[in-house]
Design a protein around this motif. Structure first.
Motif, PDB file in Angstrom:
ATOM      1  N   HIS A 138      43.575  25.984 -39.241  1.00  0.00           N
ATOM      2  CA  HIS A 138      42.004  25.948 -39.545  1.00  0.00           C
ATOM      3  C   HIS A 138      41.411  27.357 -39.493  1.00  0.00           C
ATOM      4  O   HIS A 138      40.622  27.716 -40.343  1.00  0.00           O
ATOM      5  N   LEU A 139      41.715  27.914 -38.283  1.00  0.00           N
ATOM      6  CA  LEU A 139      41.017  29.396 -38.044  1.00  0.00           C
ATOM      7  C   LEU A 139      41.568  30.043 -38.908  1.00  0.00           C
ATOM      8  O   LEU A 139      40.631  30.978 -39.857  1.00  0.00           O
ATOM      9  N   ARG A 166      36.324  33.529 -45.646  1.00  0.00           N
ATOM     10  CA  ARG A 166      35.344  34.195 -45.344  1.00  0.00           C
ATOM     11  C   ARG A 166      35.707  35.740 -45.777  1.00  0.00           C
ATOM     12  O   ARG A 166      34.558  36.422 -46.239  1.00  0.00           O
ATOM     13  N   THR A 221      32.196  27.912 -34.038  1.00  0.00           N
ATOM     14  CA  THR A 221      32.027  26.692 -35.136  1.00  0.00           C
ATOM     15  C   THR A 221      33.123  25.821 -34.778  1.00  0.00           C
ATOM     16  O   THR A 221      32.764  24.514 -34.481  1.00  0.00           O
ATOM     17  N   LEU A 222      34.417  26.327 -34.451  1.00  0.00           N
ATOM     18  CA  LEU A 222      35.492  25.221 -34.402  1.00  0.00           C
ATOM     19  C   LEU A 222      35.306  24.632 -32.891  1.00  0.00           C
ATOM     20  O   LEU A 222      35.801  23.262 -32.790  1.00  0.00           O
ATOM     21  N   LEU A 273      33.477  38.179 -36.696  1.00  0.00           N
ATOM     22  CA  LEU A 273      34.080  37.085 -37.559  1.00  0.00           C
ATOM     23  C   LEU A 273      34.605  35.986 -36.593  1.00  0.00           C
ATOM     24  O   LEU A 273      34.602  34.809 -36.869  1.00  0.00           O
ATOM     25  N   ASP A 299      39.998  29.195 -42.739  1.00  0.00           N
ATOM     26  CA  ASP A 299      38.477  29.545 -42.708  1.00  0.00           C
ATOM     27  C   ASP A 299      38.127  30.857 -42.734  1.00  0.00           C
ATOM     28  O   ASP A 299      37.233  31.460 -43.551  1.00  0.00           O
ATOM     29  N   LEU A 300      38.973  31.839 -41.915  1.00  0.00           N
ATOM     30  CA  LEU A 300      38.787  33.349 -41.836  1.00  0.00           C
ATOM     31  C   LEU A 300      39.077  33.943 -43.011  1.00  0.00           C
ATOM     32  O   LEU A 300      38.479  34.905 -43.585  1.00  0.00           O
ATOM     33  N   ASP A 338      32.435  33.960 -34.406  1.00  0.00           N
ATOM     34  CA  ASP A 338      31.464  32.766 -35.120  1.00  0.00           C
ATOM     35  C   ASP A 338      32.450  31.746 -35.557  1.00  0.00           C
ATOM     36  O   ASP A 338      31.878  30.804 -35.302  1.00  0.00           O
ATOM     37  N   GLU A 339      33.532  31.932 -35.875  1.00  0.00           N
ATOM     38  CA  GLU A 339      34.549  30.915 -36.255  1.00  0.00           C
ATOM     39  C   GLU A 339      34.825  30.232 -34.942  1.00  0.00           C
ATOM     40  O   GLU A 339      35.183  28.764 -35.302  1.00  0.00           O
TER      41      GLU A 339
END
Length: 177
Positions: A117-118, A125, A93-94, A86, A121-122, A89-90
């Motif tokens: 932000h991390l 998810r 993306t960032l 996870l 978003d996590l 992937d994050e």
């Protein structure tokens, strides 16, 4: 005789007072109310990640990062989370998809915004707010040219471009997450 009785009472009062204050000082202070509401946290150490940065010519360089999390211990109980996948992937993306880091101006990098932000978003998810804090231990960039120069014998090694000064986390790796 009266003097002896008064001296005895005086010794008893002083002894009782000393015992009372020593017991009062030895007891632990009460925790503040805000600490009582905070969840118990567990450190989940991240692994060192190497994330490639692509351009039209191929690989341009690599982000080197190590990020750990403070997670809610009670909510994590009984869950087997693929945190490495996870997080990878994050971060991809960032750093690559959203291009949060401008390599031409790394001083403008917003570390707190990146952490927030991390975390947001996590947690989205995961479906619940498990992550309480994001700890950035390392976030550097090493260009393809720097890697080639560092691999040549006799050359002075060029250090990676430090994007964010990280925190140092001491201690053993936390249990299996």
């Amino acid at each position: 005789m009266i003097k002896l009785l008064i001296a005895g009472i005086w010794v008893c009062v002083v002894t009782l007072g000393a015992v009372y204050f020593s017991v009062d000082m030895a007891t632990a202070p009460e925790k503040p109310a805000d600490d009582a509401n905070r969840p118990a946290l567990e450190l989940v150490r991240g692994e060192t990640l190497t994330i490639p940065v692509f351009s039209s010519d191929g690989v341009k360089g690599y982000f080197l990062g190590r990020i750990s999390f403070q997670m809610d211990k009670a909510k994590m109980a009984g869950q087997d989370l693929p945190m490495k996948e996870l997080m990878t992937d994050e971060l991809f993306t960032l750093l690559v998809g959203n291009k949060m880091v401008d390599l031409s101006n790394t001083s403008a990098f917003d570390l707190q915004g990146f952490r927030d932000h991390l975390k947001t978003d996590l947690n989205a998810r995961l479906g619940q707010p498990l992550i309480q804090e994001v700890l950035v231990e390392q976030l550097d960039y090493l260009s393809k040219e720097d890697i080639a120069a560092n691999s040549e014998a006799g050359q002075e090694r060029k250090p990676p471009l430090k994007i964010a000064e990280g925190v140092t986390i001491d201690g053993a790796q936390s249990s299996g997450h």
